[in-house]
Design an enzyme around this catalytic site. Sequence first.
Site, PDB file in Angstrom:
ATOM      1  N   LYS A   1       0.842  -1.193   0.000  1.00 49.38           N
ATOM      2  CA  LYS A   1       0.000   0.000   0.000  1.00 49.38           C
ATOM      3  C   LYS A   1       0.884   1.252   0.000  1.00 49.38           C
ATOM      4  O   LYS A   1       0.657   2.171  -0.766  1.00 49.38           O
ATOM      5  CB  LYS A   1      -0.907  -0.013   1.247  1.00 49.38           C
TER       6      LYS A   1
ATOM      7  N   GLU B   1      10.918  -4.895   3.632  1.00 49.02           N
ATOM      8  CA  GLU B   1      10.950  -6.324   3.278  1.00 49.02           C
ATOM      9  C   GLU B   1      10.492  -6.514   1.832  1.00 49.02           C
ATOM     10  O   GLU B   1      11.117  -7.242   1.048  1.00 49.02           O
ATOM     11  CB  GLU B   1      10.036  -7.131   4.203  1.00 49.02           C
TER      12      GLU B   1
ATOM     13  N   GLY C   1      -4.649  -1.926   5.405  1.00 52.32           N
ATOM     14  CA  GLY C   1      -3.881  -3.071   4.905  1.00 52.32           C
ATOM     15  C   GLY C   1      -4.488  -4.406   5.295  1.00 52.32           C
ATOM     16  O   GLY C   1      -4.712  -5.271   4.461  1.00 52.32           O
ATOM     17  N   ARG C   2      -4.888  -4.548   6.583  1.00 52.87           N
ATOM     18  CA  ARG C   2      -5.389  -5.849   7.040  1.00 52.87           C
ATOM     19  C   ARG C   2      -6.830  -6.086   6.602  1.00 52.87           C
ATOM     20  O   ARG C   2      -7.405  -7.117   6.916  1.00 52.87           O
ATOM     21  CB  ARG C   2      -5.228  -5.977   8.550  1.00 52.87           C
TER      22      ARG C   2
ATOM     23  N   GLU D   1      -3.344  -6.376  15.403  1.00 50.04           N
ATOM     24  CA  GLU D   1      -2.897  -5.081  14.847  1.00 50.04           C
ATOM     25  C   GLU D   1      -4.048  -4.071  14.892  1.00 50.04           C
ATOM     26  O   GLU D   1      -3.833  -2.867  14.951  1.00 50.04           O
ATOM     27  CB  GLU D   1      -2.375  -5.224  13.418  1.00 50.04           C
TER      28      GLU D   1
ATOM     29  N   HIS E   1      -2.407 -33.087  20.056  1.00 51.54           N
ATOM     30  CA  HIS E   1      -1.122 -33.735  20.355  1.00 51.54           C
ATOM     31  C   HIS E   1      -0.026 -32.691  20.543  1.00 51.54           C
ATOM     32  O   HIS E   1       1.155 -33.016  20.478  1.00 51.54           O
ATOM     33  CB  HIS E   1      -0.765 -34.695  19.217  1.00 51.54           C
TER      34      HIS E   1
ATOM     35  N   LYS F   1      10.146   0.460  12.498  1.00 50.58           N
ATOM     36  CA  LYS F   1      10.617   0.803  11.152  1.00 50.58           C
ATOM     37  C   LYS F   1      11.601   1.964  11.234  1.00 50.58           C
ATOM     38  O   LYS F   1      12.645   1.965  10.590  1.00 50.58           O
ATOM     39  CB  LYS F   1       9.433   1.200  10.268  1.00 50.58           C
TER      40      LYS F   1
HETATM   41  O1  F6P Z   1       2.439  -4.197   9.888  1.00 59.29           O
HETATM   42  C1  F6P Z   1       2.460  -2.859   9.555  1.00 59.29           C
HETATM   43  C2  F6P Z   1       1.898  -2.698   8.161  1.00 59.29           C
HETATM   44  O2  F6P Z   1       1.801  -1.341   7.856  1.00 59.29           O
HETATM   45  C3  F6P Z   1       0.544  -3.386   7.997  1.00 59.29           C
HETATM   46  O3  F6P Z   1      -0.527  -2.644   8.487  1.00 59.29           O
HETATM   47  C4  F6P Z   1       0.520  -3.577   6.505  1.00 59.29           C
HETATM   48  O4  F6P Z   1      -0.446  -4.538   6.112  1.00 59.29           O
HETATM   49  C5  F6P Z   1       1.956  -4.054   6.259  1.00 59.29           C
HETATM   50  O5  F6P Z   1       2.754  -3.314   7.195  1.00 59.29           O
HETATM   51  C6  F6P Z   1       2.460  -3.870   4.849  1.00 59.29           C
HETATM   52  O6  F6P Z   1       2.349  -2.514   4.503  1.00 59.29           O
HETATM   53  P1  F6P Z   1       2.395  -2.142   2.907  1.00 59.29           P
HETATM   54  O7  F6P Z   1       1.193  -2.820   2.283  1.00 59.29           O
HETATM   55  O8  F6P Z   1       2.324  -0.663   2.851  1.00 59.29           O
HETATM   56  O9  F6P Z   1       3.677  -2.714   2.345  1.00 59.29           O
END
Ligand code: F6P
Length: 508
Positions: free
Chosen positions: A212, A218, A269-270, A355, A386, A498
Amino acid sequence: VAHKQKLSYLRSLDEWRELHLHFNTIKNTRIDSLYRDDKEREARYTQRLGALTINYANNCFNEETLYLLRRLAQRLEIEKSIQNLFSCEKVNHTEQRAALHSALRSPELFSGHYYTNSMQHEIEQCYQRMSAIVKRVRAGDFWGHTGKPIQAIVNIGIGGSDLGPKFVVDALAPYVQDNLHFDFVSNLDPWQITTALKNLDKERTVFIICSKTFTTLETLTNAKVAFEWLGGREVIERQCIAVTANIEEAKRFGIASENILPMWDWVGGRFSLWSAIGLSIAMAIGMEGFSELLCGASEVDVHVYRSPLEDNIPLTLALLDIWHANFWNYPTRAIIPYTEHLRYFIDYCQQLIMESNGKSVDRDGAFVDYATSPIIWGGIGSNSQHAFHQLLMQGTHIVPIDFVIFGQCAVRDKQHQHQLLQAQLKAQSDALLKGNNQADINNSKLVVGDNPHNIILQDSLNAKNIGNLIALWEYRTILSALIWRINPFDQFGVELGKNNFKQHYSWY
Ligand code: F6P
Protein backbone atom coordinates in the site's frame (compact mmCIF):
# COMPACT_ATOMS: atom_id res chain seq x y z
CA VAL A 1 -4.24 10.83 49.73
CA ALA A 2 -2.83 9.73 46.38
CA HIS A 3 -4.90 11.26 43.64
CA LYS A 4 -7.02 8.35 42.39
CA GLN A 5 -6.56 8.10 38.64
CA LYS A 6 -9.81 9.21 37.03
CA LEU A 7 -11.78 6.17 35.86
CA SER A 8 -11.97 5.80 32.09
CA TYR A 9 -15.27 6.75 30.50
CA LEU A 10 -16.11 3.09 29.82
CA ARG A 11 -15.58 1.93 33.37
CA SER A 12 -17.41 4.95 34.76
CA LEU A 13 -20.65 3.79 33.13
CA ASP A 14 -23.40 2.27 35.25
CA GLU A 15 -23.82 -0.38 32.55
CA TRP A 16 -20.19 -1.47 33.07
CA ARG A 17 -20.66 -1.59 36.85
CA GLU A 18 -23.89 -3.56 36.44
CA LEU A 19 -21.95 -6.15 34.44
CA HIS A 20 -19.39 -6.50 37.23
CA LEU A 21 -22.15 -7.05 39.76
CA HIS A 22 -23.75 -9.60 37.45
CA PHE A 23 -20.36 -11.30 36.94
CA ASN A 24 -20.13 -11.85 40.71
CA THR A 25 -23.43 -13.70 40.60
CA ILE A 26 -22.48 -16.03 37.74
CA LYS A 27 -18.71 -16.54 38.14
CA ASN A 28 -19.10 -19.76 40.15
CA THR A 29 -21.57 -21.28 37.72
CA ARG A 30 -20.38 -24.19 35.58
CA ILE A 31 -21.22 -23.89 31.90
CA ASP A 32 -22.61 -27.44 31.79
CA SER A 33 -24.97 -26.59 34.66
CA LEU A 34 -26.52 -23.91 32.45
CA TYR A 35 -27.62 -26.71 30.10
CA ARG A 36 -29.30 -28.55 32.93
CA ASP A 37 -31.38 -25.51 33.77
CA ASP A 38 -32.23 -24.74 30.15
CA LYS A 39 -32.92 -27.54 27.69
CA GLU A 40 -33.16 -25.06 24.81
CA ARG A 41 -29.73 -23.54 25.49
CA GLU A 42 -27.84 -25.05 22.56
CA ALA A 43 -30.63 -24.29 20.10
CA ARG A 44 -31.03 -20.72 21.34
CA TYR A 45 -27.32 -19.96 21.14
CA THR A 46 -26.69 -21.62 17.78
CA GLN A 47 -27.36 -19.25 14.88
CA ARG A 48 -26.96 -19.22 11.10
CA LEU A 49 -25.07 -16.52 9.22
CA GLY A 50 -24.73 -17.24 5.49
CA ALA A 51 -23.16 -20.71 5.31
CA LEU A 52 -21.95 -20.55 8.90
CA THR A 53 -23.59 -22.25 11.87
CA ILE A 54 -22.29 -20.45 14.95
CA ASN A 55 -22.69 -22.26 18.28
CA TYR A 56 -21.68 -20.03 21.18
CA ALA A 57 -23.59 -21.95 23.90
CA ASN A 58 -20.43 -23.35 25.52
CA ASN A 59 -19.61 -20.10 27.31
CA CYS A 60 -20.55 -19.02 30.82
CA PHE A 61 -23.36 -16.52 30.28
CA ASN A 62 -27.15 -16.39 30.48
CA GLU A 63 -29.90 -14.16 29.10
CA GLU A 64 -29.21 -11.58 31.81
CA THR A 65 -25.56 -11.42 30.70
CA LEU A 66 -26.54 -10.81 27.08
CA TYR A 67 -29.10 -8.23 28.14
CA LEU A 68 -26.50 -6.30 30.18
CA LEU A 69 -23.83 -6.57 27.47
CA ARG A 70 -26.26 -5.24 24.89
CA ARG A 71 -27.32 -2.46 27.26
CA LEU A 72 -23.67 -1.44 27.47
CA ALA A 73 -23.44 -1.50 23.67
CA GLN A 74 -26.56 0.66 23.43
CA ARG A 75 -25.20 3.12 25.97
CA LEU A 76 -22.10 3.36 23.75
CA GLU A 77 -24.36 4.11 20.77
CA ILE A 78 -23.18 1.03 18.90
CA GLU A 79 -26.00 1.26 16.36
CA LYS A 80 -24.91 4.76 15.36
CA SER A 81 -21.29 3.60 15.18
CA ILE A 82 -22.33 0.70 12.95
CA GLN A 83 -24.16 3.07 10.61
CA ASN A 84 -21.02 5.22 10.55
CA LEU A 85 -19.09 2.21 9.23
CA PHE A 86 -21.37 2.34 6.17
CA SER A 87 -21.04 6.05 5.62
CA CYS A 88 -18.01 8.16 4.86
CA GLU A 89 -17.41 9.10 8.46
CA LYS A 90 -13.73 9.30 9.31
CA VAL A 91 -14.04 6.36 11.72
CA ASN A 92 -10.24 6.08 11.58
CA HIS A 93 -10.14 9.30 13.59
CA THR A 94 -6.39 9.38 14.35
CA GLU A 95 -5.54 9.34 10.65
CA GLN A 96 -8.65 11.28 9.66
CA ARG A 97 -9.72 8.58 7.19
CA ALA A 98 -12.85 6.60 6.46
CA ALA A 99 -12.64 2.78 6.56
CA LEU A 100 -14.54 1.63 3.52
CA HIS A 101 -13.32 -1.91 2.73
CA SER A 102 -17.00 -2.94 2.89
CA ALA A 103 -17.72 -0.60 -0.04
CA LEU A 104 -15.57 -2.91 -2.19
CA ARG A 105 -18.02 -5.79 -1.73
CA SER A 106 -21.31 -4.05 -0.82
CA PRO A 107 -21.48 -0.85 -2.89
CA GLU A 108 -25.27 -0.89 -2.65
CA LEU A 109 -25.01 -0.12 1.08
CA PHE A 110 -23.07 3.04 0.28
CA SER A 111 -25.15 4.37 -2.57
CA GLY A 112 -26.29 7.95 -2.16
CA HIS A 113 -23.11 9.07 -0.46
CA TYR A 114 -21.54 11.68 -2.73
CA TYR A 115 -18.09 10.54 -1.61
CA THR A 116 -18.61 6.88 -2.43
CA ASN A 117 -20.36 7.64 -5.72
CA SER A 118 -17.10 9.03 -7.12
CA MET A 119 -15.23 6.13 -5.50
CA GLN A 120 -17.53 3.62 -7.16
CA HIS A 121 -16.19 4.64 -10.56
CA GLU A 122 -12.60 4.15 -9.38
CA ILE A 123 -13.46 0.78 -7.82
CA GLU A 124 -15.20 -0.45 -10.96
CA GLN A 125 -12.30 0.70 -13.14
CA CYS A 126 -9.86 -1.13 -10.89
CA TYR A 127 -11.87 -4.37 -10.99
CA GLN A 128 -12.10 -4.10 -14.79
CA ARG A 129 -8.32 -3.80 -15.04
CA MET A 130 -7.92 -6.71 -12.60
CA SER A 131 -10.37 -8.76 -14.64
CA ALA A 132 -8.50 -8.11 -17.91
CA ILE A 133 -5.18 -9.23 -16.38
CA VAL A 134 -6.79 -12.25 -14.71
CA LYS A 135 -8.49 -13.39 -17.93
CA ARG A 136 -5.20 -13.14 -19.86
CA VAL A 137 -3.23 -15.11 -17.25
CA ARG A 138 -5.87 -17.83 -16.98
CA ALA A 139 -6.27 -18.09 -20.77
CA GLY A 140 -2.50 -18.32 -21.31
CA ASP A 141 -2.50 -14.92 -23.05
CA PHE A 142 -0.23 -13.20 -20.52
CA TRP A 143 3.18 -13.87 -22.05
CA GLY A 144 6.66 -13.55 -20.61
CA HIS A 145 9.40 -11.70 -22.50
CA THR A 146 10.04 -14.69 -24.77
CA GLY A 147 6.38 -15.10 -25.67
CA LYS A 148 5.66 -18.05 -23.37
CA PRO A 149 2.45 -18.03 -21.30
CA ILE A 150 2.85 -17.18 -17.63
CA GLN A 151 2.43 -20.20 -15.33
CA ALA A 152 3.89 -19.02 -12.02
CA ILE A 153 2.62 -16.13 -9.94
CA VAL A 154 4.72 -14.88 -7.02
CA ASN A 155 3.07 -12.43 -4.63
CA ILE A 156 5.67 -10.26 -2.88
CA GLY A 157 4.21 -8.46 0.12
CA ILE A 158 3.93 -8.62 3.91
CA GLY A 159 1.24 -8.18 6.59
CA GLY A 160 -2.05 -7.27 4.96
CA SER A 161 -0.31 -7.44 1.56
CA ASP A 162 0.44 -11.12 2.11
CA LEU A 163 -1.62 -12.85 4.81
CA GLY A 164 -5.07 -12.47 3.25
CA PRO A 165 -4.17 -13.53 -0.30
CA LYS A 166 -1.93 -16.33 1.00
CA PHE A 167 -4.65 -17.69 3.31
CA VAL A 168 -7.41 -17.57 0.67
CA VAL A 169 -5.38 -19.00 -2.24
CA ASP A 170 -4.26 -21.87 0.01
CA ALA A 171 -7.73 -22.45 1.50
CA LEU A 172 -9.34 -22.62 -1.94
CA ALA A 173 -6.67 -24.91 -3.41
CA PRO A 174 -9.32 -27.28 -4.87
CA TYR A 175 -10.57 -24.36 -6.97
CA VAL A 176 -7.18 -23.11 -8.21
CA GLN A 177 -6.60 -23.48 -11.97
CA ASP A 178 -4.41 -26.57 -12.43
CA ASN A 179 -1.67 -25.16 -14.64
CA LEU A 180 -0.99 -22.13 -12.41
CA HIS A 181 1.53 -22.19 -9.53
CA PHE A 182 1.31 -19.64 -6.69
CA ASP A 183 3.94 -18.60 -4.19
CA PHE A 184 3.95 -15.97 -1.45
CA VAL A 185 7.20 -14.25 -0.51
CA SER A 186 7.10 -11.95 2.52
CA ASN A 187 10.05 -12.37 4.86
CA LEU A 188 13.33 -10.40 4.74
CA ASP A 189 15.15 -13.69 5.40
CA PRO A 190 16.69 -14.36 1.95
CA TRP A 191 16.11 -18.08 2.37
CA GLN A 192 12.40 -17.63 1.48
CA ILE A 193 12.80 -15.86 -1.87
CA THR A 194 15.88 -17.89 -2.76
CA THR A 195 14.03 -21.18 -2.39
CA ALA A 196 10.96 -19.76 -4.15
CA LEU A 197 12.96 -18.67 -7.22
CA LYS A 198 14.93 -21.90 -7.42
CA ASN A 199 12.11 -23.87 -9.08
CA LEU A 200 10.73 -21.09 -11.28
CA ASP A 201 11.15 -20.36 -14.99
CA LYS A 202 12.20 -16.75 -15.76
CA GLU A 203 10.20 -16.85 -18.99
CA ARG A 204 6.94 -17.93 -17.33
CA THR A 205 6.86 -16.10 -13.98
CA VAL A 206 5.02 -12.91 -13.04
CA PHE A 207 5.58 -11.02 -9.77
CA ILE A 208 2.80 -9.13 -8.03
CA ILE A 209 4.42 -6.56 -5.74
CA CYS A 210 1.80 -5.68 -3.13
CA SER A 211 2.50 -2.69 -0.93
CA LYS A 212 0.00 0.00 0.00
CA THR A 213 2.80 2.45 0.90
CA PHE A 214 5.44 1.05 -1.48
CA THR A 215 7.99 1.85 1.22
CA THR A 216 8.04 -1.44 3.16
CA LEU A 217 11.64 -2.58 3.39
CA GLU A 218 10.95 -6.32 3.28
CA THR A 219 8.82 -6.01 0.17
CA LEU A 220 11.12 -3.65 -1.73
CA THR A 221 14.18 -5.75 -0.87
CA ASN A 222 12.51 -8.93 -2.13
CA ALA A 223 11.24 -7.06 -5.20
CA LYS A 224 14.82 -6.02 -6.04
CA VAL A 225 15.92 -9.67 -5.77
CA ALA A 226 13.12 -10.60 -8.16
CA PHE A 227 14.17 -7.82 -10.55
CA GLU A 228 17.79 -9.02 -10.57
CA TRP A 229 16.59 -12.57 -11.16
CA LEU A 230 14.41 -11.49 -14.10
CA GLY A 231 17.21 -9.54 -15.78
CA GLY A 232 16.69 -6.48 -17.98
CA ARG A 233 14.26 -3.57 -17.72
CA GLU A 234 11.96 -4.76 -20.52
CA VAL A 235 11.54 -8.12 -18.71
CA ILE A 236 10.61 -6.30 -15.48
CA GLU A 237 8.15 -4.05 -17.29
CA ARG A 238 6.53 -7.09 -18.83
CA GLN A 239 6.52 -9.52 -15.89
CA CYS A 240 6.02 -7.30 -12.82
CA ILE A 241 2.69 -5.95 -11.56
CA ALA A 242 2.33 -3.59 -8.59
CA VAL A 243 -0.68 -3.02 -6.31
CA THR A 244 -0.22 0.17 -4.32
CA ALA A 245 -1.68 3.49 -3.15
CA ASN A 246 1.69 5.07 -4.01
CA ILE A 247 1.61 4.93 -7.82
CA GLU A 248 4.47 7.41 -8.36
CA GLU A 249 6.81 5.38 -6.15
CA ALA A 250 5.96 2.18 -8.04
CA LYS A 251 6.76 3.92 -11.34
CA ARG A 252 10.07 5.19 -9.94
CA PHE A 253 10.77 1.63 -8.83
CA GLY A 254 10.50 0.48 -12.46
CA ILE A 255 6.99 -0.92 -12.79
CA ALA A 256 5.25 -0.16 -16.09
CA SER A 257 2.29 2.22 -15.59
CA GLU A 258 -0.18 -0.15 -17.25
CA ASN A 259 0.81 -2.82 -14.68
CA ILE A 260 0.15 -0.68 -11.60
CA LEU A 261 -3.23 -1.31 -9.92
CA PRO A 262 -4.46 1.25 -7.36
CA MET A 263 -5.34 1.01 -3.68
CA TRP A 264 -6.89 3.73 -1.57
CA ASP A 265 -6.17 5.19 1.84
CA TRP A 266 -9.70 4.29 2.93
CA VAL A 267 -8.82 0.56 2.77
CA GLY A 268 -6.64 -0.54 5.66
CA GLY A 269 -3.88 -3.07 4.90
CA ARG A 270 -5.39 -5.85 7.04
CA PHE A 271 -8.78 -5.25 5.40
CA SER A 272 -7.45 -5.11 1.82
CA LEU A 273 -7.77 -8.59 0.26
CA TRP A 274 -11.11 -7.43 -1.26
CA SER A 275 -9.16 -4.83 -3.30
CA ALA A 276 -6.57 -5.39 -6.01
CA ILE A 277 -4.40 -6.83 -3.24
CA GLY A 278 -6.57 -9.88 -3.95
CA LEU A 279 -5.19 -10.08 -7.52
CA SER A 280 -3.43 -13.41 -6.81
CA ILE A 281 -6.74 -14.78 -5.46
CA ALA A 282 -8.54 -13.74 -8.64
CA MET A 283 -5.79 -15.26 -10.79
CA ALA A 284 -6.09 -18.49 -8.79
CA ILE A 285 -9.88 -18.93 -8.75
CA GLY A 286 -10.99 -16.59 -11.53
CA MET A 287 -12.87 -13.29 -11.34
CA GLU A 288 -16.11 -15.24 -10.83
CA GLY A 289 -14.62 -16.96 -7.81
CA PHE A 290 -13.30 -13.63 -6.53
CA SER A 291 -16.79 -12.17 -6.91
CA GLU A 292 -18.15 -15.10 -4.90
CA LEU A 293 -15.65 -14.27 -2.14
CA LEU A 294 -16.86 -10.65 -2.14
CA CYS A 295 -20.46 -11.88 -2.18
CA GLY A 296 -19.86 -13.97 0.94
CA ALA A 297 -18.45 -10.95 2.76
CA SER A 298 -21.33 -8.83 1.49
CA GLU A 299 -23.83 -11.20 3.10
CA VAL A 300 -22.25 -10.36 6.45
CA ASP A 301 -22.15 -6.63 5.60
CA VAL A 302 -25.89 -6.68 4.99
CA HIS A 303 -26.49 -8.69 8.16
CA VAL A 304 -24.52 -6.19 10.28
CA TYR A 305 -26.06 -3.21 8.51
CA ARG A 306 -29.63 -4.39 8.86
CA SER A 307 -29.85 -6.53 12.03
CA PRO A 308 -31.36 -5.17 15.19
CA LEU A 309 -28.79 -5.24 17.99
CA GLU A 310 -29.96 -8.52 19.55
CA ASP A 311 -29.87 -10.35 16.17
CA ASN A 312 -26.45 -9.03 15.15
CA ILE A 313 -24.36 -12.19 15.40
CA PRO A 314 -20.87 -10.62 15.01
CA LEU A 315 -21.88 -8.18 17.76
CA THR A 316 -22.95 -11.04 20.05
CA LEU A 317 -19.57 -12.72 19.51
CA ALA A 318 -17.77 -9.40 20.09
CA LEU A 319 -19.71 -8.86 23.34
CA LEU A 320 -18.83 -12.37 24.55
CA ASP A 321 -15.19 -11.69 23.63
CA ILE A 322 -15.36 -8.61 25.87
CA TRP A 323 -17.11 -10.63 28.60
CA HIS A 324 -14.12 -13.02 28.51
CA ALA A 325 -11.41 -10.34 28.23
CA ASN A 326 -12.73 -7.76 30.71
CA PHE A 327 -14.80 -9.66 33.27
CA TRP A 328 -13.27 -13.15 33.29
CA ASN A 329 -9.87 -11.53 32.57
CA TYR A 330 -8.78 -14.20 30.12
CA PRO A 331 -5.61 -12.78 28.49
CA THR A 332 -5.59 -15.00 25.39
CA ARG A 333 -7.95 -16.56 22.88
CA ALA A 334 -7.21 -19.61 20.70
CA ILE A 335 -8.37 -20.30 17.14
CA ILE A 336 -8.34 -24.05 16.40
CA PRO A 337 -9.64 -24.90 12.92
CA TYR A 338 -10.22 -28.62 12.45
CA THR A 339 -9.27 -28.37 8.79
CA GLU A 340 -6.05 -27.99 6.79
CA HIS A 341 -7.84 -25.48 4.56
CA LEU A 342 -7.64 -22.86 7.34
CA ARG A 343 -3.99 -23.42 8.26
CA TYR A 344 -3.13 -19.78 7.38
CA PHE A 345 -6.35 -18.37 8.85
CA ILE A 346 -4.73 -18.17 12.29
CA ASP A 347 -1.86 -15.98 11.02
CA TYR A 348 -4.40 -13.84 9.16
CA CYS A 349 -6.48 -13.39 12.33
CA GLN A 350 -3.42 -12.54 14.40
CA GLN A 351 -2.80 -9.45 12.28
CA LEU A 352 -6.51 -8.67 11.87
CA ILE A 353 -7.20 -8.76 15.61
CA MET A 354 -3.95 -7.79 17.31
CA GLU A 355 -2.90 -5.08 14.85
CA SER A 356 -6.44 -3.65 15.03
CA ASN A 357 -7.09 -3.93 18.76
CA GLY A 358 -3.62 -4.05 20.32
CA LYS A 359 -4.21 -0.48 21.50
CA SER A 360 -4.21 1.27 24.91
CA VAL A 361 -5.56 4.77 24.13
CA ASP A 362 -9.25 5.49 23.70
CA ARG A 363 -10.88 7.83 21.22
CA ASP A 364 -10.58 10.72 23.73
CA GLY A 365 -6.80 10.22 23.77
CA ALA A 366 -6.82 8.85 27.33
CA PHE A 367 -4.99 5.69 28.39
CA VAL A 368 -7.48 2.92 29.03
CA ASP A 369 -7.70 1.19 32.42
CA TYR A 370 -9.10 -2.07 31.03
CA ALA A 371 -7.82 -4.88 28.81
CA THR A 372 -8.23 -4.58 25.04
CA SER A 373 -7.21 -7.21 22.45
CA PRO A 374 -6.39 -10.64 23.89
CA ILE A 375 -3.36 -12.50 22.58
CA ILE A 376 -4.51 -14.55 19.61
CA TRP A 377 -2.87 -17.92 19.05
CA GLY A 378 -3.86 -21.40 17.92
CA GLY A 379 -3.14 -24.35 15.71
CA ILE A 380 -4.79 -26.84 13.41
CA GLY A 381 -6.88 -29.65 14.88
CA SER A 382 -6.63 -32.61 15.27
CA ASN A 383 -2.84 -32.02 15.53
CA SER A 384 -3.49 -29.49 18.31
CA GLN A 385 -4.66 -32.40 20.49
CA HIS A 386 -1.12 -33.73 20.35
CA ALA A 387 0.49 -30.37 20.92
CA PHE A 388 -1.25 -28.04 23.40
CA HIS A 389 -4.60 -29.55 24.40
CA GLN A 390 -2.95 -30.82 27.59
CA LEU A 391 -2.68 -27.18 28.72
CA LEU A 392 -6.26 -26.52 27.71
CA MET A 393 -7.44 -29.56 29.70
CA GLN A 394 -5.31 -29.35 32.86
CA GLY A 395 -3.27 -26.17 32.73
CA THR A 396 -3.50 -23.15 35.05
CA HIS A 397 -4.77 -20.86 32.25
CA ILE A 398 -8.32 -20.81 30.95
CA VAL A 399 -8.38 -20.08 27.20
CA PRO A 400 -11.58 -19.27 25.30
CA ILE A 401 -11.44 -21.18 22.03
CA ASP A 402 -12.93 -20.76 18.55
CA PHE A 403 -13.20 -24.14 16.85
CA VAL A 404 -13.94 -24.03 13.10
CA ILE A 405 -14.84 -27.08 11.00
CA PHE A 406 -16.43 -27.90 7.62
CA GLY A 407 -19.61 -29.93 7.38
CA GLN A 408 -18.59 -31.47 4.09
CA CYS A 409 -15.20 -32.90 3.19
CA ALA A 410 -13.42 -31.46 0.14
CA VAL A 411 -12.07 -34.94 -0.69
CA ARG A 412 -14.96 -36.77 -2.34
CA ASP A 413 -14.02 -40.33 -1.40
CA LYS A 414 -12.84 -39.60 2.17
CA GLN A 415 -16.11 -38.64 3.84
CA HIS A 416 -15.58 -41.35 6.48
CA GLN A 417 -12.22 -39.92 7.50
CA HIS A 418 -13.80 -36.48 7.67
CA GLN A 419 -16.45 -37.93 10.01
CA LEU A 420 -13.64 -39.13 12.28
CA LEU A 421 -12.29 -35.56 12.33
CA GLN A 422 -15.73 -34.20 13.24
CA ALA A 423 -16.05 -36.82 16.00
CA GLN A 424 -12.63 -35.81 17.34
CA LEU A 425 -13.78 -32.19 17.63
CA LYS A 426 -17.00 -33.27 19.37
CA ALA A 427 -15.01 -35.39 21.83
CA GLN A 428 -12.69 -32.47 22.62
CA SER A 429 -15.64 -30.11 23.08
CA ASP A 430 -17.30 -32.55 25.49
CA ALA A 431 -14.07 -32.94 27.47
CA LEU A 432 -13.56 -29.16 27.63
CA LEU A 433 -17.13 -28.64 28.75
CA LYS A 434 -17.75 -31.54 31.15
CA GLY A 435 -14.29 -32.73 32.17
CA ASN A 436 -14.13 -36.12 33.86
CA ASN A 437 -15.38 -34.93 37.19
CA GLN A 438 -15.51 -38.34 38.87
CA ALA A 439 -15.25 -37.93 42.62
CA ASP A 440 -12.93 -40.94 43.02
CA ILE A 441 -10.27 -39.76 40.58
CA ASN A 442 -6.88 -38.54 41.84
CA ASN A 443 -6.13 -34.90 41.15
CA SER A 444 -3.40 -35.53 38.56
CA LYS A 445 -5.99 -37.21 36.36
CA LEU A 446 -8.77 -34.76 36.99
CA VAL A 447 -10.00 -32.69 34.03
CA VAL A 448 -12.21 -29.97 35.51
CA GLY A 449 -13.82 -28.99 32.19
CA ASP A 450 -15.84 -25.76 32.20
CA ASN A 451 -13.66 -24.28 29.40
CA PRO A 452 -15.46 -21.66 27.25
CA HIS A 453 -15.50 -22.32 23.50
CA ASN A 454 -17.41 -21.52 20.29
CA ILE A 455 -17.92 -24.01 17.46
CA ILE A 456 -18.28 -22.53 13.98
CA LEU A 457 -19.41 -24.96 11.30
CA GLN A 458 -18.94 -24.04 7.64
CA ASP A 459 -21.28 -25.97 5.33
CA SER A 460 -18.64 -26.62 2.67
CA LEU A 461 -15.41 -25.19 1.25
CA ASN A 462 -15.99 -22.53 -1.38
CA ALA A 463 -15.13 -18.88 -2.02
CA LYS A 464 -18.47 -17.53 -0.79
CA ASN A 465 -18.22 -19.36 2.53
CA ILE A 466 -14.64 -18.18 3.07
CA GLY A 467 -15.95 -14.65 2.45
CA ASN A 468 -18.57 -15.23 5.19
CA LEU A 469 -15.90 -16.40 7.64
CA ILE A 470 -13.45 -13.53 7.04
CA ALA A 471 -16.13 -10.84 7.25
CA LEU A 472 -17.49 -12.40 10.47
CA TRP A 473 -14.04 -12.05 12.05
CA GLU A 474 -13.59 -8.51 10.63
CA TYR A 475 -16.81 -7.31 12.26
CA ARG A 476 -16.18 -9.20 15.52
CA THR A 477 -12.87 -7.31 15.69
CA ILE A 478 -14.20 -3.88 14.69
CA LEU A 479 -17.28 -4.09 16.94
CA SER A 480 -15.09 -5.06 19.91
CA ALA A 481 -13.01 -1.94 19.23
CA LEU A 482 -16.17 0.18 19.21
CA ILE A 483 -17.07 -1.12 22.68
CA TRP A 484 -13.52 -0.59 23.93
CA ARG A 485 -13.66 2.91 22.37
CA ILE A 486 -10.31 2.33 20.58
CA ASN A 487 -9.38 2.85 16.92
CA PRO A 488 -9.02 -0.50 15.08
CA PHE A 489 -7.83 1.17 11.88
CA ASP A 490 -4.45 2.73 12.74
CA GLN A 491 -1.16 1.02 13.65
CA PHE A 492 1.26 3.65 14.93
CA GLY A 493 2.93 1.02 17.12
CA VAL A 494 4.66 -0.55 14.14
CA GLU A 495 6.18 2.74 12.94
CA LEU A 496 8.76 2.92 15.74
CA GLY A 497 10.41 -0.36 14.75
CA LYS A 498 10.62 0.80 11.15
CA ASN A 499 12.18 4.13 12.18
CA ASN A 500 14.65 2.43 14.53
CA PHE A 501 15.70 0.24 11.63
CA LYS A 502 16.55 3.28 9.53
CA GLN A 503 19.08 4.37 12.19
CA HIS A 504 20.67 0.89 12.31
CA TYR A 505 20.48 0.51 8.56
CA SER A 506 22.24 3.77 7.80
CA TRP A 507 24.98 2.51 10.14
CA TYR A 508 25.90 -0.58 8.12
O1 F6P B 1 2.44 -4.20 9.89
C1 F6P B 1 2.46 -2.86 9.56
C2 F6P B 1 1.90 -2.70 8.16
O2 F6P B 1 1.80 -1.34 7.86
C3 F6P B 1 0.54 -3.39 8.00
O3 F6P B 1 -0.53 -2.64 8.49
C4 F6P B 1 0.52 -3.58 6.51
O4 F6P B 1 -0.45 -4.54 6.11
C5 F6P B 1 1.96 -4.05 6.26
O5 F6P B 1 2.75 -3.31 7.19
C6 F6P B 1 2.46 -3.87 4.85
O6 F6P B 1 2.35 -2.51 4.50
P1 F6P B 1 2.40 -2.14 2.91
O7 F6P B 1 1.19 -2.82 2.28
O8 F6P B 1 2.32 -0.66 2.85
O9 F6P B 1 3.68 -2.71 2.35
